[in-house]
Scaffold this motif. Structure first.
Motif: not given
Length: 143
Positions: A107, A109, A134
């Motif tokens: 998650s 990025e 995640a």
């Protein structure tokens, strides 16, 4: 540009507090102190008047891993994370390390973009590794 100071045991409380600000599953002062006391662990704290970020890594034989890297919110998007990462990579290379590893939440990025820009590639995945659900992406890069 802020100074990069070598991490030491005296920084354990400070970096634990920083970790608490930046991560959903932060490491406490005891965990930080235990890591800093381990053989092969090194890192840098970026600070002028206030702490801004830090990186901690560990070398074992000809491999190394980034244990944690963070930049506090007011100092993000300034190139500091890349500077800290490159300092860790340079130190590992000077110690004869051939490959650097790290893990990052699927998650996250912004971190993934940074790691890709400096040459890390995906080598594995730990499904639902984090409490959030995640995955942990395992990345590596030759030095």
């Amino acid at each position: 540009m802020s100074e990069l100071l070598p991490l030491s045991l005296v920084h354990a409380g400070l970096i634990a507090g920083m970790h608490h600000v930046c991560f959903a599953e932060p490491w406490n002062e005891k965990a930080m102190a235990e890591l800093l006391a381990m053989p092969g662990v090194y890192g840098w704290l970026s600070a002028d008047e206030q702490p801004e970020g830090f990186v901690m890594a560990r070398v074992a034989a000809d491999e190394a891993e980034i244990l944690t890297l963070l930049v506090l919110p007011p100092y993000r998007r300034t190139g500091l994370a890349r500077r800290l990462l490159e300092a860790a990579l340079d130190n590992a290379k000077m110690q004869g390390v051939e490959k650097m590893y790290l893990e990052v939440a699927s998650s996250n990025e912004a971190a993934q973009q940074l790691y890709t820009k400096v040459g890390f590639t995906l080598v594995g995945r730990r499904t639902a590794y984090y409490a959030s659900g995640a995955d942990a992406l395992l990345l590596a890069r030759p030095l």
